[in-house]
Design an enzyme around this catalytic site. Structure first.
Site, PDB file in Angstrom:
ATOM      1  N   HIS A   9       0.637  -1.003  -0.016  1.00  0.00           N
ATOM      2  CA  HIS A   9      -0.242   0.064   0.082  1.00  0.00           C
ATOM      3  C   HIS A   9       0.859   1.202  -0.105  1.00  0.00           C
ATOM      4  O   HIS A   9       0.437   2.358  -0.268  1.00  0.00           O
ATOM      5  CB  HIS A   9      -1.225   0.061   1.057  1.00  0.00           C
ATOM      6  CG  HIS A   9      -2.122  -1.184   0.787  1.00  0.00           C
ATOM      7  ND1 HIS A   9      -2.449  -1.259  -0.429  1.00  0.00           N
ATOM      8  CD2 HIS A   9      -2.307  -2.230   1.622  1.00  0.00           C
ATOM      9  CE1 HIS A   9      -3.432  -2.458  -0.406  1.00  0.00           C
ATOM     10  NE2 HIS A   9      -3.232  -3.029   0.750  1.00  0.00           N
ATOM     11  N   HIS A  42       3.045  -8.116  -3.140  1.00  0.00           N
ATOM     12  CA  HIS A  42       2.038  -9.023  -3.946  1.00  0.00           C
ATOM     13  C   HIS A  42       2.151  -8.439  -5.296  1.00  0.00           C
ATOM     14  O   HIS A  42       1.586  -7.024  -5.666  1.00  0.00           O
ATOM     15  CB  HIS A  42       0.724  -8.808  -3.417  1.00  0.00           C
ATOM     16  CG  HIS A  42      -0.284  -9.569  -4.010  1.00  0.00           C
ATOM     17  ND1 HIS A  42      -1.737  -9.857  -3.586  1.00  0.00           N
ATOM     18  CD2 HIS A  42      -0.214 -10.320  -5.308  1.00  0.00           C
ATOM     19  CE1 HIS A  42      -2.275 -10.946  -4.480  1.00  0.00           C
ATOM     20  NE2 HIS A  42      -1.471 -10.978  -5.584  1.00  0.00           N
ATOM     21  N   ARG A  44       0.715  -8.312  -8.313  1.00  0.00           N
ATOM     22  CA  ARG A  44      -0.683  -8.515  -9.089  1.00  0.00           C
ATOM     23  C   ARG A  44      -0.416  -8.732 -10.612  1.00  0.00           C
ATOM     24  O   ARG A  44       0.082  -7.807 -11.289  1.00  0.00           O
ATOM     25  CB  ARG A  44      -1.827  -7.680  -8.480  1.00  0.00           C
ATOM     26  CG  ARG A  44      -2.072  -7.980  -7.118  1.00  0.00           C
ATOM     27  CD  ARG A  44      -3.156  -6.997  -6.788  1.00  0.00           C
ATOM     28  NE  ARG A  44      -4.344  -7.762  -7.049  1.00  0.00           N
ATOM     29  CZ  ARG A  44      -5.088  -8.559  -6.255  1.00  0.00           C
ATOM     30  NH1 ARG A  44      -4.912  -8.446  -4.911  1.00  0.00           N
ATOM     31  NH2 ARG A  44      -6.284  -9.209  -6.727  1.00  0.00           N
ATOM     32  N   ARG A  48      -1.522  -3.271  -9.899  1.00  0.00           N
ATOM     33  CA  ARG A  48      -2.234  -2.073  -9.336  1.00  0.00           C
ATOM     34  C   ARG A  48      -1.526  -1.285  -8.461  1.00  0.00           C
ATOM     35  O   ARG A  48      -1.607  -0.392  -8.265  1.00  0.00           O
ATOM     36  CB  ARG A  48      -3.479  -2.600  -8.790  1.00  0.00           C
ATOM     37  CG  ARG A  48      -3.643  -3.372  -7.706  1.00  0.00           C
ATOM     38  CD  ARG A  48      -5.087  -3.544  -6.974  1.00  0.00           C
ATOM     39  NE  ARG A  48      -5.605  -4.633  -7.969  1.00  0.00           N
ATOM     40  CZ  ARG A  48      -6.805  -5.268  -7.367  1.00  0.00           C
ATOM     41  NH1 ARG A  48      -7.030  -5.124  -6.046  1.00  0.00           N
ATOM     42  NH2 ARG A  48      -7.417  -5.944  -8.069  1.00  0.00           N
ATOM     43  N   GLU A  69       4.285 -12.758  -2.877  1.00  0.00           N
ATOM     44  CA  GLU A  69       3.185 -13.170  -3.186  1.00  0.00           C
ATOM     45  C   GLU A  69       2.623 -13.136  -4.644  1.00  0.00           C
ATOM     46  O   GLU A  69       2.772 -12.094  -5.098  1.00  0.00           O
ATOM     47  CB  GLU A  69       2.124 -12.636  -2.315  1.00  0.00           C
ATOM     48  CG  GLU A  69       2.190 -12.435  -0.607  1.00  0.00           C
ATOM     49  CD  GLU A  69       1.098 -11.458   0.119  1.00  0.00           C
ATOM     50  OE1 GLU A  69       1.397 -11.602   0.980  1.00  0.00           O
ATOM     51  OE2 GLU A  69       0.433 -10.892  -0.915  1.00  0.00           O
ATOM     52  N   THR A 100      -7.069  -9.638  -1.342  1.00  0.00           N
ATOM     53  CA  THR A 100      -7.101 -11.056  -1.662  1.00  0.00           C
ATOM     54  C   THR A 100      -8.220 -11.831  -0.709  1.00  0.00           C
ATOM     55  O   THR A 100      -8.171 -11.847   0.522  1.00  0.00           O
ATOM     56  CB  THR A 100      -5.645 -11.959  -1.217  1.00  0.00           C
ATOM     57  OG1 THR A 100      -4.773 -11.182  -1.865  1.00  0.00           O
ATOM     58  CG2 THR A 100      -5.811 -13.444  -1.815  1.00  0.00           C
ATOM     59  N   GLU A 150       0.322 -20.543   4.707  1.00  0.00           N
ATOM     60  CA  GLU A 150       0.086 -19.249   5.399  1.00  0.00           C
ATOM     61  C   GLU A 150      -1.428 -19.273   5.636  1.00  0.00           C
ATOM     62  O   GLU A 150      -2.164 -19.528   4.616  1.00  0.00           O
ATOM     63  CB  GLU A 150       0.424 -18.113   4.600  1.00  0.00           C
ATOM     64  CG  GLU A 150      -0.033 -16.825   5.493  1.00  0.00           C
ATOM     65  CD  GLU A 150       0.247 -15.530   4.664  1.00  0.00           C
ATOM     66  OE1 GLU A 150       1.718 -15.470   4.007  1.00  0.00           O
ATOM     67  OE2 GLU A 150      -0.235 -14.460   4.818  1.00  0.00           O
ATOM     68  N   HIS A 190      -3.414 -11.588   6.989  1.00  0.00           N
ATOM     69  CA  HIS A 190      -4.621 -11.099   6.411  1.00  0.00           C
ATOM     70  C   HIS A 190      -5.670 -10.328   7.528  1.00  0.00           C
ATOM     71  O   HIS A 190      -6.221 -11.145   8.105  1.00  0.00           O
ATOM     72  CB  HIS A 190      -5.317 -11.951   5.404  1.00  0.00           C
ATOM     73  CG  HIS A 190      -6.017 -11.078   4.120  1.00  0.00           C
ATOM     74  ND1 HIS A 190      -7.092 -10.437   4.592  1.00  0.00           N
ATOM     75  CD2 HIS A 190      -5.612 -10.807   2.979  1.00  0.00           C
ATOM     76  CE1 HIS A 190      -7.233  -9.751   3.410  1.00  0.00           C
ATOM     77  NE2 HIS A 190      -6.573  -9.794   2.417  1.00  0.00           N
TER      78      HIS A 190
HETATM   79  N1  PXP Z   1      -0.753 -12.381   3.276  1.00  0.00           N
HETATM   80  C1  PXP Z   1      -1.335 -12.495   2.117  1.00  0.00           C
HETATM   81  C2  PXP Z   1      -0.869 -13.848   1.556  1.00  0.00           C
HETATM   82  C3  PXP Z   1      -1.806 -11.479   1.481  1.00  0.00           C
HETATM   83  O1  PXP Z   1      -2.446 -11.600   0.430  1.00  0.00           O
HETATM   84  C4  PXP Z   1      -2.009 -10.157   2.231  1.00  0.00           C
HETATM   85  C5  PXP Z   1      -2.646  -9.010   1.724  1.00  0.00           C
HETATM   86  O2  PXP Z   1      -2.038  -8.936   0.468  1.00  0.00           O
HETATM   87  C6  PXP Z   1      -1.671  -9.979   3.504  1.00  0.00           C
HETATM   88  C7  PXP Z   1      -0.859 -11.247   3.824  1.00  0.00           C
HETATM   89  C8  PXP Z   1      -1.594  -8.738   4.392  1.00  0.00           C
HETATM   90  O3  PXP Z   1      -2.674  -8.391   4.517  1.00  0.00           O
HETATM   91  P1  PXP Z   1      -3.047  -7.274   5.360  1.00  0.00           P
HETATM   92  O4  PXP Z   1      -2.767  -6.128   4.337  1.00  0.00           O
HETATM   93  O5  PXP Z   1      -4.782  -7.301   5.568  1.00  0.00           O
HETATM   94  O6  PXP Z   1      -2.459  -7.147   6.524  1.00  0.00           O
END
Ligand code: PXP
Length: 238
Positions: A9, A42, A44, A48, A69, A100, A150, A190
């Protein structure tokens, strides 16, 4: 317990302006210097947030373990084999989703996932499968030959503080136990935040948490270094 910080982010913010600020590389450096055990990104399909150049620069310029990821596609497999990150987490990806949404359905795609992870494992990448906390998915993950999973903590995170919290938490506890009994190393992530993360410590033997949105959100007000240090304190010492 280890902490991987997901910096996607920072890239979301950068891309909103279409320029170079805030720098993803600087963010990775600050996280590493604050003591994070890994940087998670990640890449993607639609790029994005994180883009290819980000992951190669993080890998080459930052002295910290990189966890990539990615979806189970040929394009991503090629990139991973070229990048050679320390870890790869295979996630499901839907074009229109905001984040995700659920775990990878390994059970229904057993053959595909078995084949997909093979070259990555041969390349000595620590491959992990991002799955929902169900026995069926854990046992399917075991069959692929990966050493890591995970567990998707999204349902627990959303249920936190509600009548469903206990049920969702138990699913994580049970899935983690079954996974470890079958020789897997268990990560989780997540939707975790500075409140619901405490209960992750009640799950025996969890290896690593991957946390992004809440740390970057907190950093907006408190500074990234402080945000990472506060989470590290919870994860390691509380
Ligand atoms: N783990 C995985 C596999 C994810 O896809 C994400 C989000 O990209 C996260 C952890 C982190 O999630 P959050 O941003 O909600 O902490």
């Amino acid at each position: 317990m280890l902490l991987g910080v997901n910096i996607d982010h920072v890239a979301t913010l950068r891309n909103a302006r279409g320029e170079n600020e805030p720098s993803v590389i600087e963010a990775a450096k600050i996280c590493a210097e604050a003591g994070a055990d890994g940087i998670t990104t990640h890449l993607r399909e639609d790029r994005r947030h994180i883009v290819d150049e980000d992951v190669f620069r993080i890998k080459n310029e930052i002295n910290c373990r990189l966890n990539l990821e990615m979806a189970a596609t040929g394009e991503m497999q090629k990139i991973a084999l070229k990048l050679h990150p320390e870890a790869c987490c295979i996630v499901p990806e839907k074009r229109a989703e905001i984040t995700t949404e659920g775990g990878l359905d390994v059970f229904s795609q057993q053959e595909k996932i078995n084949e997909f992870v093979k070259p990555l494992l041969t390349d000595n990448i620590n491959v992990s499968l991002f799955i929902d906390p169900s026995e069926q998915q854990v046992l399917a993950a075991v069959k692929t030959g990966v050493k890591y999973i995970e567990l998707h903590t999204g349902a627990y995170s959303r249920a936190f503080g509600s009548g469903d919290e206990e049920q969702e938490f138990k699913k994580l506890q049970i899935a983690s136990k079954i996974a470890q009994e079958n020789g897997l190393i268990v990560n989780a992530g997540h939707g975790l935040n500075y409140k619901n993360v405490f209960r992750m410590k009640e799950i025996n033997g969890l290896n690593e948490l991957n946390i992004g949105h809440t740390i970057i959100s907190r950093a907006v007000f408190k500074g990234l270094e402080t945000a990472v240090k506060e989470m590290l304190y919870i994860v390691k010492f509380s």
